[in-house]
Design a protein around this motif. Structure first.
Motif, mmCIF file in Angstrom:
data_model
loop_
_atom_site.group_PDB
_atom_site.id
_atom_site.type_symbol
_atom_site.label_atom_id
_atom_site.label_comp_id
_atom_site.label_asym_id
_atom_site.label_seq_id
_atom_site.Cartn_x
_atom_site.Cartn_y
_atom_site.Cartn_z
ATOM 1 N N GLN A 113 0.787 -1.147 -0.050
ATOM 2 C CA GLN A 113 -0.152 0.021 0.250
ATOM 3 C C GLN A 113 0.752 1.261 -0.097
ATOM 4 O O GLN A 113 2.092 1.375 0.732
ATOM 5 N N SER A 114 0.600 2.442 -0.803
ATOM 6 C CA SER A 114 1.188 3.434 -0.782
ATOM 7 C C SER A 114 0.412 4.758 -1.142
ATOM 8 O O SER A 114 -0.358 4.458 -2.041
ATOM 9 N N VAL A 115 0.809 5.622 -0.183
ATOM 10 C CA VAL A 115 0.070 7.144 -0.837
ATOM 11 C C VAL A 115 0.789 7.966 -1.860
ATOM 12 O O VAL A 115 0.252 8.704 -2.586
ATOM 13 N N SER A 116 2.036 7.338 -2.135
ATOM 14 C CA SER A 116 2.707 7.859 -3.419
ATOM 15 C C SER A 116 1.985 7.900 -4.590
ATOM 16 O O SER A 116 2.433 8.358 -5.390
ATOM 17 N N LEU A 117 1.459 6.684 -4.791
ATOM 18 C CA LEU A 117 0.782 6.466 -6.227
ATOM 19 C C LEU A 117 -0.432 7.190 -6.251
ATOM 20 O O LEU A 117 -1.230 7.219 -7.478
ATOM 21 N N ASP A 118 -0.946 7.965 -5.351
ATOM 22 C CA ASP A 118 -2.331 8.725 -5.231
ATOM 23 C C ASP A 118 -1.990 10.106 -6.110
ATOM 24 O O ASP A 118 -1.097 11.052 -5.748
ATOM 25 N N SER A 119 -2.548 10.360 -7.389
ATOM 26 C CA SER A 119 -2.301 11.287 -8.269
ATOM 27 C C SER A 119 -2.795 12.640 -7.817
ATOM 28 O O SER A 119 -2.320 13.885 -8.124
#
Length: 312
Positions: free
Chosen positions: A180-186
Motif C-alpha cells: 500500500q502506498s500514498v505515493s501512487l495517489d495522483s
C-alpha cells in the motif's frame, strides 16, 4: 615486552583452567586459517580480509578478561567463538546468508540472547560488588532487555549505512506480492492506493539496463530490518526472563538450582575469584621453578663436563 609476557602467562592460566573453550578456539582458528589460504589462492581478497578480521575478533574475549579482570564462563566463550565463525566465515565468506534460508534470522536471534546476557552481566557485577547499589531482579532483567535491543538497533544502523554509502546489501530484500502506498495517489490527498497480486516487476535504468523481478515486488530491506529486530526481541526476552528467575532464586537461602538456573549462570560474566588469583600465582611460581630446574640442570651438566676434562 613485559605486558606481552604477562598476557602470554595469563593465556597459559586460561588454557589450564578452561581447556574446552581453548579447544573450540584452536579448532576454529585452524579452520579460519585454511579458509584464508583458500581465499588467497582464489584471489578473493575481500574474503581474506574477513578471515583476518575473524582471527582478531577471536582475541577479544581473552583481552577483555585480562584487562577488566573478569571471567567469561566456558560455555559463553565457546558460543562467542562459534557465533563469530558462523557470522563471518560461514555467513559472509561461504555465503550461508543466501544459500541457507533462515541463517541470518538464527544469528540475529542468538545475538539478542547473547547481548542480553552481556547487559545482564554488566549490571549484575555492579549490583553484587557495590555497597551503595541494590537492584531488584526485575530491574536487572529490564536493563538486560534494553541493552540487547539497543545493540540490535545500532547494528541495523550499521547495515543501513553500509548499504547507502558503501554499496553493500546487508539489509536483505524480500519479494512481496502486495503493498500500500500514498505515493501512487495522483491527487496527493494522502489516499492509500493498494497494489495487490503482483506477478513481476520490470526495472528500467537510465543506461538502458532492464531487470525483471519474478514473483512480485522487491522490498528493499525494510521487512528484513523489522524481522531482525523482532527475533532480537525474542532472544532478549528469553534471557531476561531466565535472568530474572535466576537472581530471585539466588537471593533465597537454600534455594534449589534448576537446569535453567545452571544455564543462566553459565552465561553470566563474573569477577575473577580469589582462587583464580591464587591459580595465577601458582602458575607464576610453576614457571619460576621450571626455570630454576633448567638452570640447575645446565650447571650440573657443565660441572660434569669440566670434571671429565680434568680426569683426561
Amino acid at each position: 615486552m613485559k605486558k606481552i609476557r604477562n598476557y602470554i602467562s595469563y593465556l597459559r592460566v586460561r588454557i589450564r583452567r578452561d581447556p574446552v573453550a581453548f579447544r573450540v578456539y584452536s579448532v576454529l582458528r585452524v579452520l579460519v586459517i585454511l579458509v584464508a589460504v583458500r581465499q588467497l589462492l582464489t584471489k578473493n581478497f575481500e574474503g581474506f580480509a574477513i578471515c583476518i578480521l575473524s582471527l582478531l575478533l577471536f582475541l577479544i574475549p581473552s583481552l577483555l578478561e585480562d584487562h577488566f579482570k573478569i571471567e567469561i564462563p566456558t560455555i559463553f566463550e565457546a558460543i562467542i567463538y562459534l557465533f563469530i565463525f558462523a557470522a563471518e566465515i560461514l555467513g559472509e565468506v561461504d555465503a550461508f546468508y543466501t544459500a541457507i534460508p533462515g541463517w541470518d534470522t538464527m544469528l540475529h536471534t542468538i545475538n539478542g540472547f547473547l547481548a542480553a546476557a552481556v547487559g545482564f552481566s554488566l549490571v549484575d557485577l555492579l549490583n553484587r560488588h557495590s555497597k551503595r547499589v541494590d537492584l531488584s531482579p526485575f530491574y536487572l532483567a529490564l536493563v538486560a532487555f534494553c541493552f540487547s535491543m539497543t545493540i540490535g538497533v545500532l547494528w541495523e544502523f550499521i547495515e543501513c549505512a553500509a548499504d547507502l554509502f558503501f554499496g553493500q546489501d546487508m539489509q536483505k530484500d524480500f519479494i512481496v506480492q502486495n503493498f500500500q502506498s500514498v505515493s501512487l495517489d495522483s491527487t496527493h490527498s494522502q489516499k492509500i492506493i493498494a497494489v495487490k497480486n503482483i506477478t513481476d516487476t520490470v526495472i528500467h535504468t537510465a543506461d538502458g539496463q532492464t531487470y525483471t523481478v519474478e514473483g512480485g515486488y522487491l522490498d528493499i530491506g525494510i521487512l528484513d530490518t523489522l524481522k531482525d529486530l523482532f527475533v532480537n526481541f525474542l532472544g532478549a526476552v528469553v534471557f531476561s526472563t531466565l535472568g530474572y528467575f535466576y537472581v530471585r532464586r539466588r537471593e533465597k537461602l537454600n534455594a534449589e538450582e534448576s537446569r535453567a538456573d545452571r544455564l543462566t549462570r553459565s552465561l553470566i560474566v563474573r569477577n575473577i575469584m580469589d582462587e583464580d588469583e591464587e591459580f595465577c600465582a601458582e602458575e607464576e611460581q610453576y614457571q619460576v621453578n621450571q626455570n630454576e630446574a633448567v638452570r640447575k640442570a645446565g650447571m650440573k651438566h657443565k660441572e660434569k663436563g669440566k670434571s671429565h676434562r680434568e680426569d683426561d
